[in-house]
Design a protein around this motif. Structure first.
Motif, PDB file in Angstrom:
ATOM      1  N   VAL A 309      -4.410  -4.127 -11.730  1.00 40.13           N
ATOM      2  CA  VAL A 309      -3.681  -3.367 -12.730  1.00 40.13           C
ATOM      3  C   VAL A 309      -2.987  -4.310 -13.699  1.00 40.13           C
ATOM      4  N   LEU A 310      -3.038  -3.946 -14.979  1.00 43.35           N
ATOM      5  CA  LEU A 310      -2.318  -4.665 -16.019  1.00 43.35           C
ATOM      6  C   LEU A 310      -1.224  -3.744 -16.546  1.00 43.35           C
ATOM      7  N   GLY A 311       0.028  -4.135 -16.355  1.00 43.91           N
ATOM      8  CA  GLY A 311       1.149  -3.395 -16.898  1.00 43.91           C
ATOM      9  C   GLY A 311       1.492  -3.922 -18.275  1.00 43.91           C
ATOM     10  N   VAL A 312       1.625  -3.022 -19.240  1.00 47.20           N
ATOM     11  CA  VAL A 312       1.896  -3.408 -20.625  1.00 47.20           C
ATOM     12  C   VAL A 312       3.215  -2.775 -21.051  1.00 47.20           C
ATOM     13  N   ALA A 327       6.041  -9.835  -7.238  1.00 49.65           N
ATOM     14  CA  ALA A 327       6.085 -10.945  -6.276  1.00 49.65           C
ATOM     15  C   ALA A 327       6.893 -10.555  -5.045  1.00 49.65           C
ATOM     16  N   ALA A 328       8.010  -9.844  -5.243  1.00 46.75           N
ATOM     17  CA  ALA A 328       8.853  -9.445  -4.118  1.00 46.75           C
ATOM     18  C   ALA A 328       8.125  -8.506  -3.173  1.00 46.75           C
ATOM     19  N   ASN A 329       7.158  -7.759  -3.702  1.00 38.44           N
ATOM     20  CA  ASN A 329       6.387  -6.834  -2.882  1.00 38.44           C
ATOM     21  C   ASN A 329       5.034  -7.408  -2.463  1.00 38.44           C
ATOM     22  N   GLY A 330       4.801  -8.686  -2.737  1.00 40.68           N
ATOM     23  CA  GLY A 330       3.555  -9.315  -2.345  1.00 40.68           C
ATOM     24  C   GLY A 330       2.340  -8.808  -3.094  1.00 40.68           C
ATOM     25  N   LEU A 331       2.533  -8.352  -4.343  1.00 41.83           N
ATOM     26  CA  LEU A 331       1.435  -7.756  -5.100  1.00 41.83           C
ATOM     27  C   LEU A 331       1.110  -8.534  -6.372  1.00 41.83           C
ATOM     28  N   GLU A 332       1.599  -9.780  -6.474  1.00 44.03           N
ATOM     29  CA  GLU A 332       1.377 -10.531  -7.698  1.00 44.03           C
ATOM     30  C   GLU A 332      -0.094 -10.857  -7.936  1.00 44.03           C
ATOM     31  N   ASP A 333      -0.936 -10.816  -6.892  1.00 40.94           N
ATOM     32  CA  ASP A 333      -2.358 -11.118  -7.075  1.00 40.94           C
ATOM     33  C   ASP A 333      -3.112  -9.957  -7.714  1.00 40.94           C
ATOM     34  N   ARG A 334      -2.586  -8.731  -7.593  1.00 41.17           N
ATOM     35  CA  ARG A 334      -3.293  -7.563  -8.138  1.00 41.17           C
ATOM     36  C   ARG A 334      -2.566  -6.920  -9.318  1.00 41.17           C
TER      37      ARG A 334
END
Length: 445
Positions: A309-312, A327-334
């Motif tokens: 997902v790309l958040g704009v 990053a805090a939720n461990g989702l920075e890769d997606r």
């Protein structure tokens, strides 16, 4: 004293009647009622009025719970049964789609609604020193006025905040800057309540002691804001939990500062996110665009589904904080983010963001006109649109249906703000071929 039969409600929850061919908007009147009213403003094509007496009440009329109803401008629908409020908002949504957009949804979704009281976890309270009323007032503005209502409680605030209104008045009344403190912004998180004091002058040492004592006794955190929202800083206590809200269905916790936008109704937001994700149906391998993403309210649940997902978002600071939340939720890769002004979107700037299989759009009241106009032939197969304005949703939906080859699969209201006239909604669009079959019935002639 004119008498009128109320036909319907307008977008501000005023009753609509006619007098000598002229439309009259009557505050405090409900559909089906016969009321005596007094006009307080005349315009060439319409009049504004208030109800003086209800001669034939609606079966949906109820006694307002708040003693300040009618004076405080914070709520306008407390006299209408909560279930009937939702039905009225659904009708307003349908009417806007029909009359402004000239379209109709294939399906009406069950409305999202919950508890009508104690739901407002974000609020901006005005503060005024009014000697004639005994000192400091803390609350919302009076109806049609810049005066602050003399409030002693508020039924839409969480009970612990409602109970804090009078102690806050007493606190500020003791401070040396009582006439230099115009606003208190309130933010309630999972583990902490923050009060942001907008100050036009620095507090004295005695003022600071008063704030610390109040914070200890009431279990709140004080922030001081000398200028714009970005200048707010945590005054006391300096340590302790941060503001956050949870989306337990997606194992997501969003951290935020008290001056940043988050949904005011945490319980309804959880249901809204769940429905949005069900309609969007993000899957591993999908690339999803989350437009006007803010802090990532929808971005992180989409990422949790396995999609990329790309958040704009237009604010660089919000994008920075959203990335920290990922990053805090461990989702920075997606989940990745990008700064872009979507109000000036063009086909070229949208194409530069890459192809999206699916898209979620959650704009402010202005809607997403330039964004939907910029969608090309390779646009997302599915769009979920979250709206806080039925009028701009209808406008944007008409473009999607009549110019961009989408079908309006379904729509429904989200009662994010019970007892107010605010209408939030959700809609699903799916791309179709140029030829739409006769039985799809998405456009109105």
């Amino acid at each position: 004293m004119p008498t009128g039969i109320i036909e319907s409600l307008d977008h501000e929850a005023r009753g609509i009647t006619r007098c000598d061919g002229k439309t009259v908007f009557v505050e405090g009147a409900l559909p089906g009622e016969t009321v005596d009213y007094a006009t307080y403003r005349r315009k060439p094509s319409y009049d504004l009025a208030r109800t003086l007496r209800v001669l034939e009440p609606s079966p949906d009329r109820v006694t307002p719970l708040c003693p300040h109803f009618g004076v405080c401008g914070g709520c306008s629908m407390q006299h209408l049964d909560p279930v009937a409020q939702v039905a009225a908002k659904q009708r307003l949504l349908e009417d806007n789609l029909r009359h402004l957009g000239r379209i109709a949804a294939e399906q009406l979704y069950a409305p999202i609604y919950g508890q009508p009281w104690g739901y407002r976890y974000r609020a901006r309270l005005s503060v005024r020193l009014v000697v004639k009323k005994g000192g400091v007032l803390v609350g919302f503005h009076e109806k049609r006025s810049s005066y602050v209502a003399d409030m002693r409680q508020c039924e839409i605030l969480p009970p612990h905040l409602s109970a804090m209104l009078l102690p806050l008045r007493e606190l500020i009344g003791k401070m040396s800057i009582r006439d230099r403190l115009p606003q208190i912004e309130v933010a309630v998180g999972e583990r902490v309540t923050a009060l942001v004091l907008r100050i036009l002058e620095s507090p004295s040492a005695t003022d600071e002691d008063l704030l610390r004592d109040f914070a200890d006794r009431h279990g709140v955190v004080f922030y001081l804001q000398p200028q714009g929202p970005a200048t707010a800083w945590r005054f006391y206590p300096l340590d302790g939990p941060r503001l956050s809200y949870l989306l337990p269905d997606f194992a997501v916790e969003h951290f935020f500062s008290p001056t940043e936008f988050t949904q005011v109704n945490h319980a309804i937001n959880r249901v809204l996110v769940r429905r949005a994700l069900a309609l969007l149906d993000p899957r591993p391998g999908d690339r999803v665009g989350d437009m006007f993403c803010g802090l990532g309210n929808f971005t992180l649940p989409i990422a949790r589904s396995g999609a990329r997902v790309l958040g704009v978002e237009g604010s660089a600071e919000l994008v920075r904080l959203a990335a920290e939340n990922a990053a805090a939720n461990g989702l920075e890769d997606r989940a990745e983010y990008r700064v872009a002004n979507l109000f000036t979107a063009t086909p070229e700037t949208l194409a530069a963001l890459g192809h999206f299989d699916k898209m979620l759009i959650d704009p402010p009241r202005e809607g997403a006109l330039e964004l939907v106009k910029s969608l090309g032939a390779d646009g997302p197969q599915r769009i979920v649109y979250i709206s806080c304005s039925p009028a701009t949703l209808a406008r944007d939906a008409a473009i999607l249906v009549t110019q961009k080859n989408y079908r309006l699969r379904g729509t429904g209201v989200v009662n994010m703000f019970p007892n107010t006239s605010h209408v939030e909604s959700i809609a699903l669009f799916e791309r179709t071929s140029n030829q739409v079959s006769n039985n799809e019935n998405t456009t109105l002639s």
